[in-house]
Design a protein around this motif. Sequence first.
Motif, PDB file in Angstrom:
ATOM      1  N   GLY A  66      24.804 -23.327   8.004  1.00 27.86           N
ATOM      2  CA  GLY A  66      24.387 -22.012   7.547  1.00 27.86           C
ATOM      3  C   GLY A  66      25.400 -20.933   7.899  1.00 27.86           C
ATOM      4  N   THR A  70      32.780 -14.036   7.023  1.00 26.62           N
ATOM      5  CA  THR A  70      32.790 -12.762   6.312  1.00 26.62           C
ATOM      6  C   THR A  70      34.128 -12.644   5.603  1.00 26.62           C
ATOM      7  OG1 THR A  70      31.425 -11.813   8.062  1.00 26.62           O
ATOM      8  CG2 THR A  70      32.529 -10.263   6.584  1.00 26.62           C
ATOM      9  N   ARG A  86      24.983 -25.549  19.890  1.00 29.02           N
ATOM     10  CA  ARG A  86      23.545 -25.741  19.731  1.00 29.02           C
ATOM     11  C   ARG A  86      23.267 -26.903  18.796  1.00 29.02           C
ATOM     12  NH1 ARG A  86      20.593 -21.353  16.471  1.00 29.02           N
ATOM     13  NH2 ARG A  86      21.756 -22.569  14.949  1.00 29.02           N
TER      14      ARG A  86
ATOM     15  N   ASP B 242      19.414 -15.624  19.002  1.00 29.97           N
ATOM     16  CA  ASP B 242      18.287 -16.318  18.388  1.00 29.97           C
ATOM     17  C   ASP B 242      18.788 -17.257  17.299  1.00 29.97           C
ATOM     18  OD1 ASP B 242      15.251 -15.119  16.702  1.00 29.97           O
ATOM     19  OD2 ASP B 242      16.040 -17.130  17.038  1.00 29.97           O
ATOM     20  N   GLY B 243      18.401 -18.509  17.389  1.00 30.90           N
ATOM     21  CA  GLY B 243      18.889 -19.517  16.453  1.00 30.90           C
ATOM     22  C   GLY B 243      18.338 -19.362  15.053  1.00 30.90           C
ATOM     23  N   VAL B 245      18.012 -16.472  13.236  1.00 32.86           N
ATOM     24  CA  VAL B 245      18.508 -15.376  12.407  1.00 32.86           C
ATOM     25  C   VAL B 245      19.376 -15.944  11.291  1.00 32.86           C
ATOM     26  CG1 VAL B 245      18.508 -13.691  14.270  1.00 32.86           C
ATOM     27  CG2 VAL B 245      20.563 -15.037  13.859  1.00 32.86           C
ATOM     28  N   PRO B 246      19.472 -15.244  10.145  1.00 32.64           N
ATOM     29  CA  PRO B 246      20.364 -15.731   9.112  1.00 32.64           C
ATOM     30  C   PRO B 246      21.759 -15.869   9.680  1.00 32.64           C
ATOM     31  CG  PRO B 246      19.093 -13.840   8.332  1.00 32.64           C
ATOM     32  CD  PRO B 246      18.855 -13.970   9.800  1.00 32.64           C
ATOM     33  N   ALA B 247      22.432 -16.976   9.339  1.00 39.12           N
ATOM     34  CA  ALA B 247      23.640 -17.317  10.061  1.00 39.12           C
ATOM     35  C   ALA B 247      24.922 -16.738   9.445  1.00 39.12           C
ATOM     36  CB  ALA B 247      23.754 -18.822  10.186  1.00 39.12           C
ATOM     37  N   VAL B 248      24.767 -15.813   8.511  1.00 35.89           N
ATOM     38  CA  VAL B 248      25.962 -15.137   8.012  1.00 35.89           C
ATOM     39  C   VAL B 248      26.579 -14.358   9.181  1.00 35.89           C
ATOM     40  CG1 VAL B 248      26.826 -13.383   6.412  1.00 35.89           C
ATOM     41  CG2 VAL B 248      25.055 -14.981   5.672  1.00 35.89           C
ATOM     42  N   MET B 249      27.873 -14.414   9.281  1.00 32.27           N
ATOM     43  CA  MET B 249      28.562 -13.902  10.471  1.00 32.27           C
ATOM     44  C   MET B 249      28.254 -12.443  10.733  1.00 32.27           C
ATOM     45  SD  MET B 249      30.254 -16.151  11.996  1.00 32.27           S
ATOM     46  CE  MET B 249      28.759 -17.037  11.720  1.00 32.27           C
TER      47      MET B 249
END
Lengths: 251, 251
Positions: A66, A70, A86, B242-243, B245-249
């Motif tokens: 995921g 950027t 993780r 937090d694992g 959250v949307p994983a976009v940087m």
Amino acid sequence: MATGRTHRPATRSRGIPEATVARLPLYLRALTALSERSVPTVSSEELAAAAGVNSAKLRKDFSYLGSYGTRGVGYDVEYLVYQISRELGLTQDWPVVIVGIGNLGAALANYGGFASRGFRVAALIDADPAMAGKPVAGIPVQHTDDLEKIIDDNGVSIGVIATPAGAAQQVCDRLVAAGVTSILNFAPTVLSVPDGVDVRKVDLSIELQILAFHEQRKAGEEAAGESAAVPLAPKDSGKGPDGDVPAVMPA
Amino acid sequence: MATGRTHRPATRSRGIPEATVARLPLYLRALTALSERSVPTVSSEELAAAAGVNSAKLRKDFSYLGSYGTRGVGYDVEYLVYQISRELGLTQDWPVVIVGIGNLGAALANYGGFASRGFRVAALIDADPAMAGKPVAGIPVQHTDDLEKIIDDNGVSIGVIATPAGAAQQVCDRLVAAGVTSILNFAPTVLSVPDGVDVRKVDLSIELQILAFHEQRKAGEEAAGESAAVPLAPKDSGKGPDGDVPAVMPA
């Protein structure tokens, strides 16, 4: 006990291809080096080069996590370190036992790279009664007789085998019977394990083989540079079938 | 001397992609296991599974070697062992020196997997004068003072560094100045080398990381099997962001 466990699909776990899993530690190694140099962000091209992977493949691999980076900025190094750690399960504590405390076992016990990845050497085990109680890397060696109790007391699921080849299968069987479900095998032998137990075999010569490939090429380039008449073909000891025959299988 | 050498393209050597080169030792390891069991032929699917590689990728890789197998029969195991060995340069003799004869250096000196791949331990070198002349794996240890002469006398192009991290760069510089063009680095540090010199760093924890990934999945599956209410998500120590959250940087 691992023997009764249902067979796990070998190629995928939660949608991440096995080949991607195998590359995650390579990315993590490259990212850790960047992190140590306080580099905040990295492009997919730079990271791919550092990890020795094609950059399109890296982007594909990270999409399974995921992670998309950027545009114009790249990936956040610290966040990726966390994310991959993780995913690999390295944010939890993994107690491991090392069985066979010869030179290799002692070197592994002293190896700093385990602790920094969440692997805690919980116990060292050796079959030699003379070793019992002797500290290696600050941990007293325990005798093989106590193997089952040690596994149980420490909640160990990962065992490292660094015994001679002849002892490895018996040690492996005892580890598995005691509840170990992952084996890292340094012994030069192939181990049989029941379904549900993972074994990975370390071959310390693999990186040397990759270096030899490049050495051979360098030797060929040097020869070509010295004389235009010398072909670029690799040096060859002449063993085996003629290298220039069409390589469609003779079988 | 390697310092004056023209920079070699990093990604290809005679048309074989670097990623393919990195997989050749994995194929060779799987093929050697088959050969030891006297298996005459192997399908691309079987070999791919044994090597932990996708079978389409294996066929592509082998096409660079000019190897296409025979429909319905597969690949000839012995011939492929020879062909890959030759491609990697393992059919010639590679004298290597090991510098740093602690537990790890001694374990490497004793490691049977080098000789069977064409790597001959030509000399062992250590900075401790008390080690000089002491035999390890049947080879007397020599002092670091003689490093340049040892490299020269033995025509060594591959050096293995198993020293503590603090000594590694200095040893590396001396090896390179003496003519070594490939370095296998076991020391937990990043080495700087001039263009034309290849360095590969061994991280003994990489295979453990892959095992940890599977252990984490097994733990998740077990939890799911025990109670339908327990989610399949991996165990997590709760460190870091937090694992979910949307994983976009974020950068």
